[in-house]
Design an enzyme around this catalytic site. Structure first.
Site, mmCIF file in Angstrom:
data_model
loop_
_atom_site.group_PDB
_atom_site.id
_atom_site.type_symbol
_atom_site.label_atom_id
_atom_site.label_comp_id
_atom_site.label_asym_id
_atom_site.label_seq_id
_atom_site.Cartn_x
_atom_site.Cartn_y
_atom_site.Cartn_z
ATOM 1 N N LEU A 98 -13.077 -8.828 3.853
ATOM 2 C CA LEU A 98 -13.597 -9.954 3.069
ATOM 3 C C LEU A 98 -13.983 -11.110 3.979
ATOM 4 C CD1 LEU A 98 -11.378 -9.892 -0.127
ATOM 5 C CD2 LEU A 98 -13.336 -8.504 0.525
ATOM 6 N N ILE A 154 -6.210 -12.391 14.144
ATOM 7 C CA ILE A 154 -5.390 -11.885 15.246
ATOM 8 C C ILE A 154 -6.152 -10.789 16.005
ATOM 9 C CG2 ILE A 154 -4.144 -10.113 13.932
ATOM 10 C CD1 ILE A 154 -1.587 -11.166 15.365
ATOM 11 N N LEU A 158 -1.136 -16.089 12.846
ATOM 12 C CA LEU A 158 -0.673 -16.941 11.736
ATOM 13 C C LEU A 158 0.779 -17.356 11.901
ATOM 14 C CD1 LEU A 158 -2.234 -15.067 8.695
ATOM 15 C CD2 LEU A 158 -2.749 -17.410 9.418
ATOM 16 N N ASN A 205 -4.363 -9.468 -7.363
ATOM 17 C CA ASN A 205 -3.872 -8.929 -8.642
ATOM 18 C C ASN A 205 -2.471 -8.346 -8.476
ATOM 19 O OD1 ASN A 205 -4.103 -5.670 -8.655
ATOM 20 N ND2 ASN A 205 -5.686 -6.518 -7.330
ATOM 21 N N TYR A 207 4.013 -7.110 -0.833
ATOM 22 C CA TYR A 207 2.712 -7.763 -0.639
ATOM 23 C C TYR A 207 2.403 -8.681 -1.825
ATOM 24 C CZ TYR A 207 -2.443 -7.945 -0.782
ATOM 25 O OH TYR A 207 -3.751 -8.348 -0.890
ATOM 26 N N LYS A 262 2.129 -12.863 -2.350
ATOM 27 C CA LYS A 262 0.990 -13.550 -2.976
ATOM 28 C C LYS A 262 1.496 -14.521 -4.058
ATOM 29 C CE LYS A 262 -2.370 -11.576 -0.674
ATOM 30 N NZ LYS A 262 -3.120 -12.337 0.334
ATOM 31 N N SER A 316 -10.447 -6.049 -6.900
ATOM 32 C CA SER A 316 -10.797 -5.081 -5.855
ATOM 33 C C SER A 316 -12.171 -5.460 -5.331
ATOM 34 C CB SER A 316 -10.859 -3.663 -6.439
ATOM 35 O OG SER A 316 -9.681 -3.387 -7.195
ATOM 36 N N SER A 317 -12.215 -6.064 -4.141
ATOM 37 C CA SER A 317 -13.496 -6.498 -3.601
ATOM 38 C C SER A 317 -13.953 -5.516 -2.529
ATOM 39 C CB SER A 317 -13.393 -7.930 -3.062
ATOM 40 O OG SER A 317 -14.687 -8.459 -2.880
HETATM 41 C C1 15L Z 1 -5.603 -5.952 -2.722
HETATM 42 O O1 15L Z 1 -4.977 -6.992 -2.812
HETATM 43 C C2 15L Z 1 -5.891 -5.328 -1.403
HETATM 44 O O2 15L Z 1 -6.069 -6.278 -0.379
HETATM 45 C C3 15L Z 1 -7.068 -4.367 -1.440
HETATM 46 O O3 15L Z 1 -7.051 -3.578 -0.276
HETATM 47 C C4 15L Z 1 -7.044 -3.492 -2.694
HETATM 48 O O4 15L Z 1 -5.939 -2.624 -2.658
HETATM 49 C C5 15L Z 1 -6.968 -4.375 -3.930
HETATM 50 O O5 15L Z 1 -5.891 -5.276 -3.866
HETATM 51 C C6 15L Z 1 -6.881 -3.586 -5.235
HETATM 52 O O6 15L Z 1 -5.939 -3.822 -6.011
HETATM 53 O O7 15L Z 1 -7.757 -2.766 -5.490
#
Ligand code: 15L
Length: 280
Positions: free
Chosen positions: A17, A37, A55, A114, A142, A146, A171-172
């Site tokens: 991204l 990094i 970071l 998400n 993870y 967030k 999902s980008s």
């Molecule tokens: C995310 O937060 C991830 O960074 C990405 O790799 C995807 O797994 C995405 O969510 C997702 O939920 O599709």
């Protein structure tokens, strides 16, 4: 649209991204400071500089942020990993970002996910769509980091007046690759326009915005998008015939976070859908 007067710091610039944003925002004439990094893999876009930084090193982050009007925080571990791997970049790193923003009076745009709410069930109809003020239900370390990042934004706004927009990105990717992504997909174009509005909008306070395109089957409802004047322009619908049949196991398909919910999942029997039990 005028470019921000001060430089904008982008962390995680070498990630998927970050690279899109570096390209898209520099094309708007923005002065970007890129950091990651790992080395920046593309030719440096016009008006951009790159410095390798960790970071976890507060001083390095504070230096990079000097004179910046906004920090686009897309750095850190971007998938589910064991707690010890998340701790440094995603928790301590966030603190360094917010302290730097506080020093500079800069706005933070945080790539949340998400997965902060991934254990909410997928909606059955339009009425059940999830609003921004729903309960956090992280689907792993993870997602938990967030949620912590969003709450850090809440605290730094309330306590220090540091403005922040928290993008709960779905999902980008270049295109949706399975049925879930028909709901969660965020096109690169919509992402770039979203981040642009987060920076140029006059006042944002502490805001939460769902990061998905205009997908008719989206899981998500109300948020603060009006505050920044953004509406997605793309939709996953044209990809439906190609990917609708691509589904997974019952746990993955039940929850919004998809496959992340299944990682190390150890409840023996998932409780029946919509049944309220103590465990839910
Ligand atoms: C995310 O937060 C991830 O960074 C990405 O790799 C995807 O797994 C995405 O969510 C997702 O939920 O599709």
């Amino acid at each position: 649209m005028t470019a921000p007067t001060k430089p904008v710091l982008l962390t995680g610039a070498s990630g998927n991204l970050g690279r899109q944003l570096a390209k898209g925002l520099s094309a708007l004439g923005w002065k970007l400071r890129l950091t990651d990094i790992t080395p920046f893999p593309d030719p440096l876009p016009d008006g951009a500089s790159f410095v390798k930084a960790d970071l976890g090193e507060g001083l390095a982050i504070v230096r990079q942020a000097e004179g910046c009007g906004a920090i686009l925080h897309f750095g850190g571990v971007s998938v589910e990993r064991p707690f010890e791997e998340i701790l440094g970049p995603n928790l301590r790193g966030l603190y360094h970002i917010y302290e730097a923003a506080r020093r500079e009076g800069a706005r933070v745009v945080f790539a949340s996910s998400n997965h902060a709410i991934g254990f909410h069930e997928r909606p059955q109809g339009n009425q059940d769509k999830l609003d921004f003020d729903c309960e956090f239900r992280p689907d792993g370390y993870y997602g938990l980091a967030k949620a912590y990042g969003e709450l850090m934004g809440r605290m730094y706004w309330d306590k220090h007046g540091v403005e922040n927009v928290n993008l709960r990105i779905g999902s980008s990717f270049p295109k949706p690759v399975d049925r879930r992504m028909l709901s969660t997909w965020l096109s690169f174009g919509d992402l770039t326009r979203l981040v642009e509005r987060c920076v140029v909008a006059e006042r944002v306070g502490h805001a939460v915005i769902w990061g998905s395109s205009a997908n008719p089957s989206s899981f998500w409802g109300r948020d603060h998008r009006e505050r920044i004047g953004w509406a997605p322009q793309d939709s996953s619908e044209p990809f439906r015939p190609e990917v609708e049949h691509i589904t997974a196991d019952p746990v993955t398909e039940r929850y919004q976070g998809g496959g992340y919910t299944l990682i190390e999942y150890s409840r023996s029997v998932p409780s029946p859908r919509n049944a309220f039990t103590l465990e839910d």
